[in-house]
Design an enzyme around this catalytic site. Structure first.
Site, PDB file in Angstrom:
ATOM      1  N   TYR A 251       5.369   4.638   0.212  1.00 55.47           N
ATOM      2  CA  TYR A 251       4.827   3.273   0.203  1.00 55.47           C
ATOM      3  C   TYR A 251       3.615   3.167  -0.732  1.00 55.47           C
ATOM      4  CZ  TYR A 251       3.361  -1.254   2.150  1.00 55.47           C
ATOM      5  OH  TYR A 251       3.008  -2.575   2.312  1.00 55.47           O
TER       6      TYR A 251
ATOM      7  N   SER B 169      -0.823  -4.289  -1.624  1.00 57.55           N
ATOM      8  CA  SER B 169      -1.323  -3.693  -0.377  1.00 57.55           C
ATOM      9  C   SER B 169      -2.532  -2.852  -0.725  1.00 57.55           C
ATOM     10  CB  SER B 169      -0.214  -2.809   0.210  1.00 57.55           C
ATOM     11  OG  SER B 169      -0.755  -1.908   1.156  1.00 57.55           O
TER      12      SER B 169
END
Ligand code: NAP
Length: 253
Positions: A156, A143
């Protein structure tokens, strides 16, 4: 467009979103696929659909945060198809999104269990089999958060940075032994994860209009492309699907 016939691929987090799309694309190009997720009925339904359309698929109920589950899933793959050529470490979570000062330590840690330990467990369980035959491709779904910082996403961002580190370390350890470890940063994708992000209202990503997200099927195609020789360029690093040249090479534009 890609020839993956005879290849055996295992995809974690295959019950919906990017993982489901990856399993369907890999099967479309001839790979035999193992779909793993906690929602056993969902992976069974998708595997049955793939089988009904001429593919070869099995489903395994698996929580990637538990090493025994991951080992069992690899074993199921070996028992059914005799080998493992491609591992897609895709399972990932972002909930609960919260600022550090109000975050729940246990919930924060559970994201690390899935997004970091899950990737390590996949490597740990699959690599010995790939080393034995001297080949294999592992794709870790990364990501922009691996190198960026966003409010409410400390768990995250930390987890994706660690997953990128595992991509780098994996390439260092097995790169000269025929095993490719590749990261794929997809950009924003229209899945349940983006629905949850929008509902949080916390940072600029939650303000994005859903129309800017790419379909999960694009990421599925990119995973197939990286599974071919084209993936060599991205050994030990993240490939970005935001890159127009990558999109062109995958055949998306
Ligand atoms: P999603 O629609 O929420 O799907 C997540 C998948 O992961 C589900 O199949 C879920 O299945 C599985 N999963 C979650 N926890 C698991 C566990 N403990 N063990 C096994 N499977 C588990 O999200 P997505 O967007 O497809 O995300 C897939 C990957 O892409 C993630 O790694 C995510 O971080 C990454 N990513 C997504 C975006 C985006 O914009 N959507 C952007 C960048 C990166 P079960 O609940 O059935 O287990």
């Amino acid at each position: 467009m890609f020839d993956l016939s005879g290849q055996v691929a295992l995809i974690t987090g295959a019950s919906r979103g990017i993982g489901e799309a990856a399993a369907r694309s890999l099967a479309k190009y001839g790979a035999k696929v193992v779909l793993a997720a906690r929602s056993g009925t969902d992976v069974e339904r998708i595997a049955a659909d793939i089988n009904g359309n001429g593919g070869q698929a099995i489903a395994v109920t698996c929580d990637v945060a538990k090493y025994e589950d991951v080992e069992k899933t690899i074993q199921a793959c070996l028992d059914k198809f005799g080998t493992i050529d491609i591992l897609v470490n895709n399972a990932g979570i972002i909930e609960p999104i919260s600022r550090i000062e109000v975050s729940d330590p246990e919930a924060w840690s559970s994201v690390i269990d899935v997004n970091v330990k899950g990737v390590y467990f996949g490597l740990r369980a699959a690599v010995p089999h790939m080393l034995q035959k001297g080949s294999g491709t592992i794709i870790n779904i990364s990501s922009g958060a691996a190198t960026g910082a966003l409010e409410g996403w400390s768990h995250y961002c930390s987890s994706k940075a660690a997953a990128l580190s595992l991509t780098r370390c994996g390439e260092k350890e097995f790169g000269d032994k025929g095993i490719r470890v590749i990261g794929l940063s997809p950009g924003t994708v229209a899945t349940q994860m983006q629905v949850d992000i929008k509902a949080s209202g916390i940072n600029p990503v939650s303000q994005l209009d859903p129309s800017v997200h790419i379909p999960a099927e694009w990421v599925g195609e990119a995973i197939c492309w990286l599974s071919t020789d084209a993936g060599d360029t991205y050994r030990g690093i993240d490939c970005s699907l935001r890159d127009e040249d990558v999109r062109k090479a995958v055949g998306l534009v």
